[in-house]
Design a protein around this motif. Sequence first.
Motif: not given
Length: 342
Positions: A94-117
């Motif tokens: 969680v704390r690292v996500s404040f340092d690297s928000p774009e990468y975190t969102v790409d992996t966590v949010a977009m990663g899930a979307l890529r799998l679902l698609e």
Amino acid sequence: MTEKKRALITGITGQDGSYLSEFLLDKDYEVHGIIRRSSSFNTSRIDHIYQDPHNPHVSLFLHYGDLTDGTTIRRILEEVRPVEIYNLGAQSHVRVSFDSPEYTVDTVAMGALRLLEAIRDYQYRTGIEVRFYQAGSSEMFGKVQEVPQKETTPFYPRSPYSCAKVYAHWQTLNYRESYNLFACNGILFNHESPRRGETFVTRKITRAVARIVAGKQKKLYLGNLDSKRDWGYAKDYVRAMWMMLQQEQPDDYVIATNETHSIKEFLEIAFTHVNLNWQDYVEFDPRYLRPAEVDLLIGDCTKAKEKLGWQPSVTFTELVHLMVDSDIKALEQSSMVGSGFD
Ligand code: NAP
Ligand code: G4F
């Protein structure tokens, strides 16, 4: 001979991925995991179950890939043809996500979307059902709107990580309703083990206790000691993931212990276990504070108990003791070298 069920796990090298792999291998699954290419070995949690791919009876397979790389995910899905996919991969700090928000969102949010698609297209083309588990988090409740938190409690995420998990949660639900995918959200509260990453607070504490006992460390620097978490045992929690995918209908479930404890309580039990007083060793370091904190988490897992028949088997005190004991044993077996990133 009937074909083994095939499962694909993202995040197989993580705490949960390693326990889930063991659990599925025990159930006679063929297990496939996606691992990231790394300049040093990153498979220590699964080395003990690694199987030589030249063995004709091999049932654990590793594939290079990354949740930020949709093309590879699609290729692996085509090759493996799994009937169950567990999406555990994440930048999960969680704390690292404040340092690297774009990468975190790409992996966590977009990663899930890529799998679902990828699953949506695969299922449409082949007609084969693929069951999907999304690793949701109690962090999504953030600034909690209800105590205890259950499946219907509104989310109020307080970090880039939890905002991304909320996105993944709603997309999973959206794909279930829009495309009839068998997709489940597990809303898992904190779960720990001897395999917990060394930079999460529980493992940071138990590892420090072991090093202090061995005379290898003098102080333990921590941030906010007042926040409260609902801490369970990771092995219990991976069982719940599998149970969700065995139901007749896909659904979302809170997995928790229904108990909450502060970091101070964790410290008290961990240090007392080796007859030490935590106040003599713990120092405050503001570096470990977060721009926004989640003060209190406590889950109500009644639905999982009633519908899945799931319940936790390890108490809070047992969990702290087993982690301290394991770190002491590990230190005795090899000299542990600090990474500096804690
Ligand atoms: P973890 O130990 O941090 O493991 C994360 C896994 O994700 C590792 O295998 C990591 O690979 C992999 N990973 C990271 N970035 C990736 C990327 N871009 N592409 C593919 N894989 C990537 O986490 P965990 O504690 O096992 O948790 C498993 C999942 O449950 C995570 O999604 C986490 O957010 C979620 N969750 C955890 C808890 C908890 O208390 N543990 C509670 C709720 C939800 P490397 O080994 O190469 O780093
Ligand atoms: O151990 P933590 O880093 O876990 P956190 O933030 O609760 O997140 C974990 O659980 C989530 C489920 O609720 C997962 F989704 C997530 O992926 C991860 O596994 O921090 C716990 C608490 C926080 O309040 C933090 O501020 O401990 C506090 N804390 C105090 N000192 C510290 C420290 N946390 C860390 N990591 N390091 C410290 O020195």
